[in-house]
Each structure stands twice: as C-alpha cells, then as structure tokens.
Scaffold this motif. Structure first.
Motif, short mmCIF file in Angstrom:
data_model
loop_
_atom_site.label_atom_id
_atom_site.label_comp_id
_atom_site.label_asym_id
_atom_site.label_seq_id
_atom_site.Cartn_x
_atom_site.Cartn_y
_atom_site.Cartn_z
N ILE A 145 54.59 -11.45 31.38
CA ILE A 145 55.76 -10.61 31.67
C ILE A 145 56.43 -11.01 32.98
N ARG A 146 55.61 -11.37 34.00
CA ARG A 146 56.17 -11.61 35.33
C ARG A 146 55.39 -12.69 36.07
N ASP A 147 55.93 -13.10 37.23
CA ASP A 147 55.29 -14.13 38.05
C ASP A 147 54.30 -13.51 39.02
N ASN A 148 53.53 -14.38 39.66
CA ASN A 148 52.67 -14.02 40.80
C ASN A 148 51.64 -12.93 40.48
N VAL A 149 50.91 -13.13 39.38
CA VAL A 149 49.81 -12.24 39.02
C VAL A 149 48.51 -13.04 39.15
N TYR A 150 47.56 -12.50 39.92
CA TYR A 150 46.31 -13.23 40.19
C TYR A 150 45.11 -12.35 39.83
N ILE A 151 44.19 -12.93 39.09
CA ILE A 151 42.95 -12.24 38.75
C ILE A 151 41.87 -12.73 39.69
N THR A 152 41.28 -11.82 40.45
CA THR A 152 40.31 -12.21 41.48
C THR A 152 38.92 -11.71 41.11
N SER A 153 38.54 -11.84 39.85
CA SER A 153 37.32 -11.18 39.39
C SER A 153 36.11 -12.10 39.23
N ARG A 154 36.25 -13.38 39.55
CA ARG A 154 35.15 -14.28 39.26
C ARG A 154 34.02 -14.24 40.29
N SER A 155 34.34 -14.14 41.56
CA SER A 155 33.31 -13.98 42.58
C SER A 155 33.91 -13.26 43.77
N ILE A 156 33.06 -12.55 44.51
CA ILE A 156 33.60 -11.75 45.61
C ILE A 156 34.14 -12.63 46.73
N SER A 157 33.57 -13.84 46.93
CA SER A 157 34.11 -14.72 47.97
C SER A 157 35.51 -15.17 47.61
#
Length: 291
Positions: A159-171
C-alpha cells in the motif's frame, strides 16, 4: 497492589465470613487458580464438593455480579503467569479429535465476538490515520507474534513506502529503530506471554518521540504503557497454543481501512503489480499453461 494481589487479597480478607462450602471454594481457588479460571460454576462446584448455587453465592460475597465476572477476573489474573507446562496440563479436557476441533473453533469464535464488542472505534480510526500519515512505519514483534508482523508488513508494503518489519532479532530491532523520530510510527504486537524485548523496543521508540501503536490483548498489557493508541484483540486459548485468529482479523480490518483511505494509491500500485506478476508468472495460471 497488583491485580493478582487484589483478587487473592479480597478472598483472604473475606475468608472468615464465608460459609463452610464457600471456604472450600476459596481454598481451592487460592491453591489452583490456573485450573479454576477455566471451570464453569457447575464444574468448580463438582470439583470442590458443593452446589453450583454455592459457587454463585461465593462470587456475590466477593462483590461480583455473578460467577462469570469472577471467572473473567481470574482469567485476566493468570494471562501472563501460566507456563507452557501449565497450559499443556489445561489441555487435558480435549478428550478426542472431534471435541478438540469444536472447543478450539468455539474459543476462536468467542475471541472474535469479544474483540468486536470491545473495540474502541475512535482509537481504530486514529490508528488508521497514524498509519497513513507516518513517514516511516516500523513493526515490532517477537516469538509467535512474528507471524502477525509478517502479515501486516506484507500488505502495508503493497500500500505504501517505508514499512519495516523488525521482528527477526532484538539486535536488528534496535539497529533499525535508532533513527526513529517524531514523524514515524512504531507498531508493537504482543500477546501473553509478552516478550520483554518488544516492550523495551516500544519504550525506546516512545522516548525518541515516535508515535506508538500497540496491538495486544488488553489495555492492561505492558505494551500499552508506552503506546499512543492501543487496539485489543482477545487471544484466550485453553492450551499451549496462542490463538491468533482475533488478532489477525483485527489486522485485516486495519489493512482494509488503510487501503480505503489510500484508494487511488492502492489502485495504481496494484495495477503495476499485476503487470509484474503476469510478466514473471508469479501466480499459476492453469488456463494459460494448458494452451
């Protein structure tokens, strides 16, 4: 005093004025609150050796309108306390495959109904607005909630730009969040047992001035402590598996609502995507392949 202590304290303070049968109920709850929380009034009475009406009167003595209200507070109390082993033990009532299917489906239906009845539509609208207006969107989720993060991120990226999934590791999460600022939105997703790292990430985002949207099971959730908006979906399940049906449905509604707000942009994006999908055979086309 915490909610857990409040309920147990209430039972302890009322103990001396309870009848003999009510004292038996009180003692059983204090010793086995994790099991009692998911028993009907009839089943609890049978387990303790008293009548169902005695269980109801016990709830009334504790100033609850009825047993369902007491049961609800018991369930709320144990949301974050049950270990996986305890949850497996609670699954003992799933005596057959047919019974398991019916109980799980019914639990998911109940979760959906409760979620629909309790949703705050003004908060939902504000959440949609924050998604459409944010410069960058970061989705933070760990453990079983990563499934939800992937689903939400997949569609928001279309739908839109600049979406980041940060779920792989806490670092990776903090490395991706370190530039977050007041123009950004951080979406934290977490359900019992809550990931402490997700909570820490939302605290950091809030400290940097970013808007925070929490998607969790209760306004009492620790994720809500650092959020500007909190959307709740029930995830109750009498088993070691987390129920993600209602949370997924809530995310579905968010995606659809955002898509409606960005209708023209979405139409343009999908028109281009359809061309790419067709050109590179992304989807199977049996009719085309049969020629």
């Amino acid at each position: 005093m915490s909610e857990n202590q409040d309920l147990m304290k209430k039972i302890q303070l009322s103990f001396q004025r309870l009848s003999k049968g009510q004292k038996m109920i009180a003692q059983y709850i204090m010793d086995n609150y994790d099991k009692a929380a998911f028993m009907t009034a009839a089943k609890l009475g049978e387990k303790v050796g008293v009548s169902e009406s005695t269980v109801v009167r016990f709830a009334n003595v504790l100033d609850f309108e009825g047993y369902p209200q007491l049961q609800s507070e018991l369930q709320e109390m144990i949301r974050t306390r049950l270990t996986t082993v305890q949850r497996i033990e609670m699954s003992a009532d799933y005596s057959s495959e047919e019974n398991t299917l019916k109980k799980v489906l019914k639990a998911d239906i109940d979760n959906l109904r409760i979620t629909m009845d309790s949703i705050d539509y003004k908060v939902f609208e504000a959440s949609v607005k924050s998604i459409t207006e944010a410069k960058h969107i970061y989705i933070v989720a760990l453990r079983s909630s990563t499934t939800l993060a992937d689903f939400l991120g997949f569609y928001l990226n279309l739908i839109r730009d600049n979406v980041y999934i940060t779920s792989r590791s806490i670092s990776d999460t903090f490395e991706m969040l370190f530039r977050v600022d007041k123009d950004d939105l951080v979406i934290g997703i977490g359900f019992p047992r809550y990931s402490s790292k997700t909570i820490e990430a939302l605290h950091y985002a809030k400290s940097q001035g970013a808007k925070v949207l929490a998607i969790t099971d209760s306004i009492l959730s620790p994720l809500a402590a650092n959020s500007d908006f909190t959307l709740t979906a029930k995830s109750n399940m009498e088993s070691f598996v987390d129920s993600l049906v209602a949370p997924l449905s809530l995310l579905n509604a968010l995606i659809v609502a955002v898509g409606i707000k960005e209708k023209n942009k979405v139409a343009s994006s999908f028109a281009k995507l359809e061309e790419i999908w067709e050109q590179y055979n992304v989807y199977s086309n049996k009719e085309k392949n049969s020629k």
